[in-house]
Each structure stands twice: as structure tokens, then as C-alpha cells.
Motif scaffolding. Structure first.
Motif, mmCIF file in Angstrom:
data_model
loop_
_atom_site.group_PDB
_atom_site.id
_atom_site.type_symbol
_atom_site.label_atom_id
_atom_site.label_comp_id
_atom_site.label_asym_id
_atom_site.label_seq_id
_atom_site.Cartn_x
_atom_site.Cartn_y
_atom_site.Cartn_z
ATOM 1 N N VAL A 7 0.975 -1.190 -0.139
ATOM 2 C CA VAL A 7 -0.035 -0.001 -0.011
ATOM 3 C C VAL A 7 0.788 1.133 0.069
ATOM 4 N N SER A 8 0.386 2.213 -0.410
ATOM 5 C CA SER A 8 1.171 3.563 -0.040
ATOM 6 C C SER A 8 0.193 4.790 0.052
ATOM 7 N N ALA A 9 0.815 5.890 0.356
ATOM 8 C CA ALA A 9 -0.074 7.105 0.874
ATOM 9 C C ALA A 9 -0.330 7.948 -0.802
ATOM 10 N N ALA A 128 -2.672 -3.402 -3.437
ATOM 11 C CA ALA A 128 -3.794 -2.676 -2.562
ATOM 12 C C ALA A 128 -3.891 -0.983 -2.894
ATOM 13 N N GLY A 129 -2.914 -0.621 -3.610
ATOM 14 C CA GLY A 129 -3.029 0.813 -3.992
ATOM 15 C C GLY A 129 -2.906 1.791 -3.028
ATOM 16 N N ARG A 130 -3.323 2.907 -3.349
ATOM 17 C CA ARG A 130 -3.265 4.120 -2.246
ATOM 18 C C ARG A 130 -4.310 4.005 -1.200
ATOM 19 N N LEU A 131 -3.798 4.119 0.065
ATOM 20 C CA LEU A 131 -4.851 3.968 1.013
ATOM 21 C C LEU A 131 -5.745 5.334 1.302
ATOM 22 N N ALA A 132 -6.906 4.961 1.726
ATOM 23 C CA ALA A 132 -7.765 5.977 1.908
ATOM 24 C C ALA A 132 -8.386 5.859 3.258
ATOM 25 N N VAL A 133 -8.273 7.000 4.069
ATOM 26 C CA VAL A 133 -8.632 6.886 5.570
ATOM 27 C C VAL A 133 -9.613 7.616 5.687
ATOM 28 N N THR A 141 -14.642 1.288 0.828
ATOM 29 C CA THR A 141 -14.998 0.952 -0.391
ATOM 30 C C THR A 141 -13.757 1.615 -1.255
ATOM 31 N N LEU A 142 -13.110 2.579 -0.842
ATOM 32 C CA LEU A 142 -11.961 3.127 -1.663
ATOM 33 C C LEU A 142 -10.594 2.212 -1.046
ATOM 34 N N THR A 143 -10.778 1.181 -0.126
ATOM 35 C CA THR A 143 -9.480 0.308 0.124
ATOM 36 C C THR A 143 -10.008 -0.969 0.175
ATOM 37 N N PRO A 144 -9.287 -2.012 -0.060
ATOM 38 C CA PRO A 144 -9.658 -3.336 -0.077
ATOM 39 C C PRO A 144 -9.539 -4.022 1.332
ATOM 40 N N ALA A 145 -10.120 -3.429 2.543
ATOM 41 C CA ALA A 145 -9.764 -3.549 3.827
ATOM 42 C C ALA A 145 -9.632 -4.891 4.240
ATOM 43 N N THR A 168 3.298 10.133 3.835
ATOM 44 C CA THR A 168 3.319 8.661 4.407
ATOM 45 C C THR A 168 3.170 8.876 6.309
ATOM 46 N N ARG A 169 3.788 9.966 6.748
ATOM 47 C CA ARG A 169 3.770 9.839 7.939
ATOM 48 C C ARG A 169 2.373 9.869 8.890
ATOM 49 N N HIS A 170 1.252 10.591 8.104
ATOM 50 C CA HIS A 170 0.213 10.573 8.803
ATOM 51 C C HIS A 170 -0.867 9.072 8.699
ATOM 52 N N LEU A 171 -0.246 8.294 7.804
ATOM 53 C CA LEU A 171 -0.854 7.119 7.691
ATOM 54 C C LEU A 171 -0.358 5.914 8.719
ATOM 55 N N VAL A 172 0.800 6.116 9.168
ATOM 56 C CA VAL A 172 1.302 5.066 10.032
ATOM 57 C C VAL A 172 0.484 4.565 11.128
#
Length: 296
Positions: A7-9, A128-133, A141-145, A168-172
Motif C-alpha cells: 500500500v502507499s500514501a 492494494a493501491g493508495r490508502l484512503a482513511v 469502499t476505497l480500500t480493500p480493507a 506517509t507519516r500521517h498514515l502509520v
């Protein structure tokens, strides 16, 4: 063998990294392109060889029939990318609007991927593409959780640049919490660092600096190889020396490292370390204190 979700930001090399790991693996391998925002391998690396009749979207209808139908459809929609058929791709969505149909398919697909990895000995990589939080959790829906939750390893792909670290920092922390609450544990999370040449010239961040900055271990690193990366992204004629390229050599080493990390996690989960017996701890503490007093 492990199921590894990448995954990535932002768009920073998830697909090309996952493809490099798949192609370089010493074992049979599979890349499942599961980015709800749509796949790029069909038009890029596969050069339009695979039409819309193949791919991820068709698993939704099969899942509603039952597990056997899903397994059969899954097997029939894998596209081989080597002559021996040891490396395969499950092509992704052709339209992001198709993602809504997969809401209840992700978990069943995860079961299939784990059987392929753990019982059939495949290295399985999930793009899994770009993460959506949203509200501190993965967007349903926007991530294959479910694929991320149930993966043996989750690799957060980051470049060795300030811009990539900032994104990336805010996703960790949300991702770590998500894995603790719904997945296999925060220990599944690690970093895959893409090292541009700037690192070798004294500019850019080292893997140690990135691990410290994001408070997450670096599980693998791949060098930036523009010619090979372009081939993995756009397809066409492989660059000269492609099979012996630095990127694929490092990807092969990385796949072995990831397998070792996943194996250690499985052992730790099956045989968790036991806390020391309090009576024994007390005896040892008194003994060491007694010896220290005698030395004094």
C-alpha cells in the motif's frame, strides 16, 4: 509462503514494486491487482493482451454462488507472465465504479489467496493501491480493507524523499491501529523503501533514518532503476540486461527477507513468549542483589 499486501500514501511505485517482487520470486508467485481505484497492468505491462473479460471484477458474481465457484473463477482469470506459468497476474478493475460490487468479495478472496500461499506454496503479493482513511479507519469502499487486515505482511511503500515521508507519516498510526483492531496485529506492518540514486550521492534519507522517522521497521528496500521501472509500468521491450538488473536482484533478496519475517511472525503467534514466573523472578532478583552486595 506469505501473503503480502503493498500500500502507499500516494502513487509512488506500489504496482511496479509488487510486480518486481512477483517476477523475481524463486517460488511460484501471484500478483493480485486489487486497487479499487482501478488497475494499470492491463494497459501497461500486459500491453493490452488481456481484455475486460478477464480479471478481478468477475470474482464478485462467482463469490455470490459459493466458495467453489469463486475458486474456479479465480483460477480461470489468472494470466501467466512466463512460459512455465509459474508467475501469474490477476488483472485489476477496468473502472473504479466496479469496486462497489466487491465489498463482500474481498474477505472471500483473501481466503483463496491464503490457501494459495500457505497450502500451495506461492508467494502472493497484493497491490492494494493508495490508502484512503476516513475517521481514522480504512475507507470501506476505497480500500480493500479485508485483504489488508488478513495479510501476513503489510508493506507501506515509501520513497527516500522528504515529500514521500510527509505524505506517509500521517498514515502509520491509523494503519497500525487498524491492524491491531481488525487484522493480524501491528507487527505485520513494515516499510518497503524505494531508494533513488540520490541516496548514493549523499542526498535523500537512508533506510535507518526513514525507519526512525516513521517509527516502523524497514523490511525491504529496492533501488530505483528507471529503465526497468518504466518497463514494469508501461510494458514493451525489456531493457538490455533486464533479467540481471539491480532492481530484480534486490527484489529476489527482498522476497526471501519477507518470507523469513512472515515465518518468524507465524512462530511468535503460535508460540507466544511466556512471562517469567514471578517466584523465579523474585529468587533471581534476590540472588543478584546478594552477589552485588558481596562485591561491594
Amino acid at each position: 509462503m506469505p501473503v503480502t499486501a503493498l500500500v502507499s500514501a500516494a502513487s509512488c511505485g506500489v504496482t511496479s514494486s509488487a510486480l518486481a517482487l512477483t517476477l523475481a520470486s524463486a517460488r511460484p508467485s501471484l500478483l493480485a491487482e486489487c486497487d479499487p481505484k482501478g488497475g494499470t497492468l492491463r494497459a501497461g505491462f500486459l500491453q493490452g493482451q488481456v481484455n475486460a473479460g478477464y480479471g478481478l471484477y468477475h470474482l464478485a458474481a462467482a463469490e455470490r454462488v459459493g466458495p467453489e465457484a469463486l475458486a474456479q473463477t479465480f483460477a480461470s482469470h489468472l494470466w501467466p507472465v512466463d512460459e512455465a506459468g509459474h508467475r501469474k497476474i490477476l488483472p485489476g478493475l477496468t473502472d473504479p465504479a466496479q469496486a462497489a460490487a466487491l465489498d463482500r468479495t474481498w474477505s472471500a478472496l483473501s481466503d483463496v489467496l491464503h490457501v494459495l500461499a500457505h497450502d500451495a506454496g506461492h508467494d502472493v503479493f497484493i497491490d492494494a493501491g493508495r490508502l484512503a482513511v476516513t475517521s481514522g479507519h480504512l475507507h470501506p469502499t476505497l480500500t480493500p480493507a479485508p485483504l489488508i487486515h488478513q495479510a501476513d505482511l503489510v508493506l507501506l511503500v515509501v520513497r527516500n524523499t522528504e515529500a514521500s515521508l510527509a505524505l506517509t507519516r500521517h498514515l502509520v498510526d491509523p494503519l497500525r491501529t487498524e491492524l491491531d483492531e481488525h487484522g493480524t496485529g501491528a507487527s505485520a506492518l513494515g516499510l518497503l523503501v524505494l531508494e533513488r540514486e540520490a541516496t548514493h550521492r549523499g542526498r535523500g534519507y537512508t533506510t535507518h533514518q526513514i525507519a526512525d522517522a516513521l517509527k516502523t521497521p524497514v523490511l525491504a528496500a529496492l533501488p530505483w532503476d528507471a529503465a526497468v521501472a518504466d518497463f514494469l509500468t508501461e510494458g514493451g521491450t525489456p531493457p538490455r540486461g533486464y533479467a540481471r538488473s539491480e532492481l530484480l536482484r534486490h527484489a529476489r533478496t527482498a522476497s526471501e527477507q519477507l518470507e523469513a519475517v512472515a515465518q518468524r511472525r507465524r512462530v511468535q503467534q503460535e508460540f507466544p513468549s511466556q512471562p517469567a514466573q514471578p517466584q523465579l523472578a523474585g529468587v533471581l532478583q534476590r540472588l543478584t542483589q546478594h552477589r552485588a552486595g558481596r562485591r561491594g
